[in-house]
Design an enzyme around this catalytic site. Structure first.
Site, mmCIF file in Angstrom:
data_model
loop_
_atom_site.group_PDB
_atom_site.id
_atom_site.type_symbol
_atom_site.label_atom_id
_atom_site.label_comp_id
_atom_site.label_asym_id
_atom_site.label_seq_id
_atom_site.Cartn_x
_atom_site.Cartn_y
_atom_site.Cartn_z
ATOM 1 N N LYS A 115 0.830 -1.209 0.000
ATOM 2 C CA LYS A 115 0.000 0.000 0.000
ATOM 3 C C LYS A 115 0.861 1.256 0.000
ATOM 4 O O LYS A 115 0.469 2.276 -0.567
ATOM 5 C CB LYS A 115 -0.970 -0.004 1.179
ATOM 6 C CG LYS A 115 -2.001 -1.103 1.028
ATOM 7 C CD LYS A 115 -3.353 -0.778 1.611
ATOM 8 C CE LYS A 115 -4.320 -1.865 1.151
ATOM 9 N NZ LYS A 115 -5.639 -1.760 1.703
ATOM 10 N N LYS A 197 -3.631 -9.889 -6.444
ATOM 11 C CA LYS A 197 -4.843 -10.276 -5.728
ATOM 12 C C LYS A 197 -6.047 -9.450 -6.197
ATOM 13 O O LYS A 197 -5.904 -8.250 -6.430
ATOM 14 C CB LYS A 197 -4.590 -10.022 -4.224
ATOM 15 C CG LYS A 197 -5.710 -10.429 -3.304
ATOM 16 C CD LYS A 197 -5.373 -10.091 -1.849
ATOM 17 C CE LYS A 197 -5.774 -8.674 -1.475
ATOM 18 N NZ LYS A 197 -6.966 -8.537 -0.634
ATOM 19 N N LYS A 200 -10.714 -4.909 -3.694
ATOM 20 C CA LYS A 200 -11.838 -4.013 -3.960
ATOM 21 C C LYS A 200 -11.406 -2.586 -4.256
ATOM 22 O O LYS A 200 -12.122 -1.853 -4.897
ATOM 23 C CB LYS A 200 -12.865 -4.069 -2.826
ATOM 24 C CG LYS A 200 -12.364 -3.656 -1.465
ATOM 25 C CD LYS A 200 -13.533 -3.671 -0.490
ATOM 26 C CE LYS A 200 -13.234 -4.428 0.770
ATOM 27 N NZ LYS A 200 -12.143 -3.854 1.560
HETATM 28 P P1 ATP Z 1 -8.490 -3.212 0.000
HETATM 29 O O1 ATP Z 1 -8.363 -3.192 -1.482
HETATM 30 O O2 ATP Z 1 -9.176 -2.011 0.542
HETATM 31 O O3 ATP Z 1 -7.217 -3.529 0.714
HETATM 32 P P2 ATP Z 1 -9.435 -5.909 -0.144
HETATM 33 O O4 ATP Z 1 -10.320 -6.114 -1.302
HETATM 34 O O5 ATP Z 1 -8.043 -6.382 -0.264
HETATM 35 O O6 ATP Z 1 -9.480 -4.393 0.310
HETATM 36 P P3 ATP Z 1 -10.005 -6.514 2.562
HETATM 37 O O7 ATP Z 1 -11.011 -5.645 3.183
HETATM 38 O O8 ATP Z 1 -8.579 -6.194 2.814
HETATM 39 O O9 ATP Z 1 -10.195 -6.612 1.016
HETATM 40 O O10 ATP Z 1 -10.271 -8.021 2.934
HETATM 41 C C1 ATP Z 1 -11.462 -8.545 3.419
HETATM 42 C C2 ATP Z 1 -11.327 -10.013 3.671
HETATM 43 O O11 ATP Z 1 -11.393 -10.711 2.446
HETATM 44 C C3 ATP Z 1 -9.989 -10.420 4.292
HETATM 45 O O12 ATP Z 1 -10.212 -11.509 5.155
HETATM 46 C C4 ATP Z 1 -9.175 -10.828 3.129
HETATM 47 O O13 ATP Z 1 -8.195 -11.770 3.458
HETATM 48 C C5 ATP Z 1 -10.209 -11.430 2.217
HETATM 49 N N1 ATP Z 1 -9.860 -11.222 0.829
HETATM 50 C C6 ATP Z 1 -9.735 -10.020 0.209
HETATM 51 N N2 ATP Z 1 -9.387 -10.187 -1.075
HETATM 52 C C7 ATP Z 1 -9.301 -11.526 -1.260
HETATM 53 C C8 ATP Z 1 -8.980 -12.338 -2.389
HETATM 54 N N3 ATP Z 1 -8.676 -11.791 -3.541
HETATM 55 N N4 ATP Z 1 -8.999 -13.664 -2.233
HETATM 56 C C9 ATP Z 1 -9.328 -14.226 -1.057
HETATM 57 N N5 ATP Z 1 -9.617 -13.523 0.041
HETATM 58 C C10 ATP Z 1 -9.603 -12.195 -0.047
#
Ligand code: ATP
Ligand code: LTN
Length: 331
Positions: A115, A197, A200
């Protein structure tokens, strides 16, 4: 007397609309665990402001996220669902724990490094200490288990280290939590860039839970694959196809071998829309239910208010203990 159920805590940032990754990596497991455990599921808005947010969007998404939690099958009667900023003990414990966390430990966190690279013009102290707040979330409730995707494992391990250190300096105070990571769907990759990954806050390659069926299908039809035609699981050589196979298995409950057999001899022209269809059917009831719930703001308000009240009661117990142990004068 019924044995005390073990406790679960998990949360998601309202930093963007929930994705297929959030669902497969985390929420789906929350639903599966809700009967066996005593669960708290949080909307971690304080974590979300570690990168810049538009205030109106953050507020709207926090509410939408609650509706989506319920639409995914989380029962508000069985689980405590609340918004992190409504329970001030999170910030209070976070300060204390920060004084038991090393600069070096935080510097090694991969999410921070990622980040910081993405937001090079705004690397705040909050982004750096993000894992300390997450440790506070978990330890306040003495959680035994933390269901998350693979990317959060390092943070849960740091949380254990901080808890172990605190317990060592004073006396047994915190339960040491374990990460709970699903076997299938722990790391869903971006559809446009299977090396990163699905996230969102990175709309490219993302499938959102609230996407319309035609948008989901279009995204899968355009998903990056490779120049072969065989549908085979091989994350090194065929990361795009392997990711689609994982999604297909997570959506249908099939094994990788069964999925490979389903598409044996058929090209990507058949495979990609089939994965899309499987996801459309998985998401359809969730999207419909979330839309229905969102129309009832008073209902959602009742849930997060009651959630915060119950969470505060539990959190306050731990915080009192901690304040006493570190030597603060009782209020
Ligand atoms: P941001 O982009 O704001 O960092 P994010 O999409 O990575 O958000 P988080 O809010 O960080 O999502 O994660 C929410 C939950 O979903 C966490 O438990 C994370 O491990 C899981 N998660 C997020 N993205 C994935 C993915 N691509 N595959 C599997 N699990 C995920
Ligand atoms: N860092 C997590 C969100 C999060 C969390 C938590 C997850 C904040 N606090 C406590 C589990 C337990 C993420 O998904 N990025």
């Amino acid at each position: 007397m019924e044995a005390q159920k073990k406790r679960i805590f998990s949360g998601i940032q309202p930093s963007g609309d929930l994705t297929l990754g959030s669902y497969m990596g985390a929420i789906r497991n929350w639903v599966a665990l809700q009967d066996e455990y005593d669960c708290l599921y949080c909307i971690v808005d304080m974590h979300a402001i570690t990168v810049r947010q538009v205030p109106a969007d953050l507020r709207r998404r926090s509410l939408e996220q609650l509706a989506q939690y319920i639409a995914c099958g989380l029962d508000p009667e069985k689980n405590i669902m609340f918004i992190q900023s409504h329970v001030p003990q999170h910030a209070e414990l976070s300060w204390v724990l920060g004084c038991y966390t090393q600069f070096g430990e935080l510097s090694r966190m991969t999410q921070f490094k990622d980040k910081a690279r993405k937001h090079a013009d705004n690397i705040t102290a909050g982004l750096f200490t993000y894992p300390v707040l997450m440790a506070a979330d978990i330890l306040l409730y003495q959680a035994d288990l933390v269901p998350v995707g693979e990317d959060q494992k390092q943070h849960v391990e740091l949380c254990r280290d901080i808890a172990g250190r605190f317990n060592g300096v004073y006396s047994e105070t915190f339960t040491l939590p374990e990460p709970f990571i699903p076997k299938v769907g722990a790391r869903i990759m971006s559809l446009t860039n299977p090396a990163s990954k699905m996230s969102k806050s990175d709309p490219d390659g993302c499938v959102y839970m609230m996407d319309k069926p035609e948008d989901i299908l279009r995204k899968f039809k355009r998903a990056v694959t490779d120049c072969e035609t065989a549908v085979r699981f091989d994350p090194e050589q065929k990361p795009g196809v392997s990711n689609l196979l994982s999604i297909y298995c997570a959506a249908t409950g099939k094994t990788i071998a069964e999925a490979e057999a389903d598409f044996d001899g058929q090209g990507y022209g058949v495979f990609k829309p089939a994965v899309g269809e499987a996801v459309v059917e998985l998401m359809r009831p969730i999207r419909e239910e979330a839309t229905r719930l969102l129309a009832d703001k008073a209902y959602l308000e009742g849930i997060y208010r009651e959630g915060a009240r119950r969470a505060q009661q539990l959190a306050e117990k731990t915080l009192r203990k901690v304040y006493k142990k570190v030597g603060f004068v009782a209020r």
